[in-house]
Design a protein around this motif. Structure first.
Motif, PDB file in Angstrom:
ATOM      1  N   TYR A  28       0.816  -1.214   0.000  1.00  0.00           N
ATOM      2  CA  TYR A  28       0.000   0.000   0.000  1.00  0.00           C
ATOM      3  C   TYR A  28       0.847   1.260   0.000  1.00  0.00           C
ATOM      4  O   TYR A  28       0.425   2.303  -0.504  1.00  0.00           O
ATOM      5  N   GLU A  29       2.057   1.165   0.543  1.00  0.00           N
ATOM      6  CA  GLU A  29       2.966   2.309   0.488  1.00  0.00           C
ATOM      7  C   GLU A  29       3.302   2.673  -0.953  1.00  0.00           C
ATOM      8  O   GLU A  29       3.485   3.853  -1.276  1.00  0.00           O
ATOM      9  N   THR A  30       3.378   1.687  -1.840  1.00  0.00           N
ATOM     10  CA  THR A  30       3.704   1.957  -3.243  1.00  0.00           C
ATOM     11  C   THR A  30       2.567   2.668  -3.969  1.00  0.00           C
ATOM     12  O   THR A  30       2.780   3.180  -5.075  1.00  0.00           O
ATOM     13  N   TRP A  31       1.381   2.706  -3.394  1.00  0.00           N
ATOM     14  CA  TRP A  31       0.247   3.403  -4.016  1.00  0.00           C
ATOM     15  C   TRP A  31       0.299   4.915  -3.772  1.00  0.00           C
ATOM     16  O   TRP A  31      -0.384   5.676  -4.445  1.00  0.00           O
ATOM     17  N   LEU A  32       1.079   5.349  -2.779  1.00  0.00           N
ATOM     18  CA  LEU A  32       1.103   6.759  -2.400  1.00  0.00           C
ATOM     19  C   LEU A  32       1.873   7.607  -3.403  1.00  0.00           C
ATOM     20  O   LEU A  32       2.868   7.166  -3.983  1.00  0.00           O
ATOM     21  N   GLY A  33       1.401   8.847  -3.579  1.00  0.00           N
ATOM     22  CA  GLY A  33       2.140   9.810  -4.380  1.00  0.00           C
ATOM     23  C   GLY A  33       3.246  10.443  -3.557  1.00  0.00           C
ATOM     24  O   GLY A  33       3.323  10.257  -2.333  1.00  0.00           O
ATOM     25  N   PRO A  34       4.150  11.230  -4.195  1.00  0.00           N
ATOM     26  CA  PRO A  34       5.301  11.814  -3.489  1.00  0.00           C
ATOM     27  C   PRO A  34       4.918  12.651  -2.268  1.00  0.00           C
ATOM     28  O   PRO A  34       5.552  12.536  -1.211  1.00  0.00           O
ATOM     29  N   ALA A  35       3.908  13.502  -2.382  1.00  0.00           N
ATOM     30  CA  ALA A  35       3.502  14.336  -1.252  1.00  0.00           C
ATOM     31  C   ALA A  35       2.915  13.489  -0.127  1.00  0.00           C
ATOM     32  O   ALA A  35       3.127  13.774   1.058  1.00  0.00           O
ATOM     33  N   GLU A  36       2.194  12.433  -0.495  1.00  0.00           N
ATOM     34  CA  GLU A  36       1.650  11.530   0.518  1.00  0.00           C
ATOM     35  C   GLU A  36       2.771  10.782   1.223  1.00  0.00           C
ATOM     36  O   GLU A  36       2.727  10.579   2.444  1.00  0.00           O
ATOM     37  N   VAL A  37       3.785  10.364   0.471  1.00  0.00           N
ATOM     38  CA  VAL A  37       4.932   9.668   1.065  1.00  0.00           C
ATOM     39  C   VAL A  37       5.624  10.569   2.085  1.00  0.00           C
ATOM     40  O   VAL A  37       5.986  10.133   3.187  1.00  0.00           O
ATOM     41  N   GLN A  51      -3.191   4.545  10.267  1.00  0.00           N
ATOM     42  CA  GLN A  51      -4.459   5.189   9.912  1.00  0.00           C
ATOM     43  C   GLN A  51      -4.328   5.916   8.577  1.00  0.00           C
ATOM     44  O   GLN A  51      -5.202   5.784   7.705  1.00  0.00           O
ATOM     45  N   PHE A  52      -3.269   6.676   8.423  1.00  0.00           N
ATOM     46  CA  PHE A  52      -3.081   7.442   7.192  1.00  0.00           C
ATOM     47  C   PHE A  52      -2.916   6.516   5.999  1.00  0.00           C
ATOM     48  O   PHE A  52      -3.618   6.650   4.981  1.00  0.00           O
ATOM     49  N   LEU A  53      -1.995   5.568   6.098  1.00  0.00           N
ATOM     50  CA  LEU A  53      -1.708   4.681   4.978  1.00  0.00           C
ATOM     51  C   LEU A  53      -2.933   3.864   4.580  1.00  0.00           C
ATOM     52  O   LEU A  53      -3.299   3.794   3.397  1.00  0.00           O
ATOM     53  N   LEU A  54      -3.583   3.252   5.557  1.00  0.00           N
ATOM     54  CA  LEU A  54      -4.691   2.362   5.231  1.00  0.00           C
ATOM     55  C   LEU A  54      -5.955   3.137   4.889  1.00  0.00           C
ATOM     56  O   LEU A  54      -6.803   2.637   4.142  1.00  0.00           O
ATOM     57  N   GLY A  55      -6.069   4.363   5.361  1.00  0.00           N
ATOM     58  CA  GLY A  55      -7.167   5.206   4.903  1.00  0.00           C
ATOM     59  C   GLY A  55      -7.030   5.532   3.420  1.00  0.00           C
ATOM     60  O   GLY A  55      -8.002   5.437   2.655  1.00  0.00           O
ATOM     61  N   ARG A  56      -5.824   5.875   2.998  1.00  0.00           N
ATOM     62  CA  ARG A  56      -5.591   6.168   1.577  1.00  0.00           C
ATOM     63  C   ARG A  56      -5.704   4.900   0.731  1.00  0.00           C
ATOM     64  O   ARG A  56      -6.197   4.936  -0.399  1.00  0.00           O
ATOM     65  N   ALA A  57      -5.240   3.772   1.278  1.00  0.00           N
ATOM     66  CA  ALA A  57      -5.348   2.513   0.538  1.00  0.00           C
ATOM     67  C   ALA A  57      -6.808   2.099   0.383  1.00  0.00           C
ATOM     68  O   ALA A  57      -7.227   1.657  -0.690  1.00  0.00           O
ATOM     69  N   LEU A  58      -7.589   2.243   1.452  1.00  0.00           N
ATOM     70  CA  LEU A  58      -9.009   1.896   1.389  1.00  0.00           C
ATOM     71  C   LEU A  58      -9.736   2.768   0.383  1.00  0.00           C
ATOM     72  O   LEU A  58     -10.558   2.282  -0.400  1.00  0.00           O
ATOM     73  N   LEU A  59      -9.425   4.057   0.374  1.00  0.00           N
ATOM     74  CA  LEU A  59     -10.041   4.966  -0.592  1.00  0.00           C
ATOM     75  C   LEU A  59      -9.701   4.544  -2.014  1.00  0.00           C
ATOM     76  O   LEU A  59     -10.581   4.465  -2.877  1.00  0.00           O
ATOM     77  N   ARG A  60      -8.431   4.256  -2.267  1.00  0.00           N
ATOM     78  CA  ARG A  60      -8.025   3.881  -3.620  1.00  0.00           C
ATOM     79  C   ARG A  60      -8.638   2.543  -4.045  1.00  0.00           C
ATOM     80  O   ARG A  60      -9.077   2.386  -5.191  1.00  0.00           O
TER      81      ARG A  60
END
Length: 207
Positions: A28-37, A51-60
């Motif tokens: 799921y870390e590989t799904w993040l954009g540069p600013a999110e990273v 929370q942050f990582l899995l919230g963004r992963a769940l959304l995607r």
């Protein structure tokens, strides 16, 4: 999972982050954009990082299923003190994300703006003192008349609605409370929903 979205007007996907193995987080870390990273790297507390990582992963994952695109192709723009903005694909759905304790959630709608808030009901908090600070003495006095468990539910429901309306960005609109054993869940929408939003559990593979 989101096949009924056009009929209901909105769906909410809810994830218990304790069900996701640590070994799976790298995917799921590989799904993040540069600013999110960069933002992700700045969190010190492990719970907040998850929370942050899995919230963004769940959304995607949820949006990808709705749009029939790969989750990693969904690009989000980070905005200080604001919700992220969808950059790609163009013309994607309205969304709102929230987290509390070991839960993260996202709401999606193809028709109307949304504001979602979830709150883990904490039995150790002095909800009357919080109600006085947040809502005033009159509201706290009304809550004090309720049995303890009902008082807690009433406080968190009111708090969640205030947070959801803030995320929606308007005092008008319609708000719906959804039942859950641990959480207060409120979804507000700019336009009334034709049906109660679907509450969908999971949303990410657990292995």
């Amino acid at each position: 999972m989101f096949s009924t979205l056009s009929n209901t007007g909105a769906s909410i996907c809810l994830l218990d982050i304790r069900t996701i193995a640590v070994a799976q987080l790298h995917r799921y870390e590989t799904w993040l954009g540069p600013a999110e990273v960069a933002r992700y790297a700045g969190f010190v507390r492990q719970l907040r990082r998850r929370q942050f990582l899995l919230g963004r992963a769940l959304l995607r994952a949820s949006m990808g299923e709705m749009l029939e695109v790969a989750p990693e192709s969904i690009a989000l723009e980070e905005r200080p003190s604001q919700a992220p903005r969808l950059l790609a694909p163009a013309g994607g759905p309205y969304f709102s994300i929230s987290h509390s304790g070991h839960w993260v959630a996202c709401a999606l709608s193809g028709t109307t703006r949304l504001g979602l808030d979830i709150e883990l009901r904490d039995s150790g908090r002095d909800v009357l003192a919080l109600a006085r600070q947040a809502f005033g003495a009159a509201v706290a006095a009304d809550m004090e008349k309720l049995p303890q468990e009902e008082r807690r539910k009433a406080f968190y429901q009111r708090w969640s609605e205030a947070e959801a309306r803030y995320k929606l960005g308007m005092d008008a609109g319609a708000c719906v409370n959804l039942a859950h054993a641990e959480l207060s869940i409120v979804l507000c929408s700019a336009a009334p929903l034709t049906h109660a939003p679907a509450l969908l559990l999971s949303g990410l593979a657990s292995d």
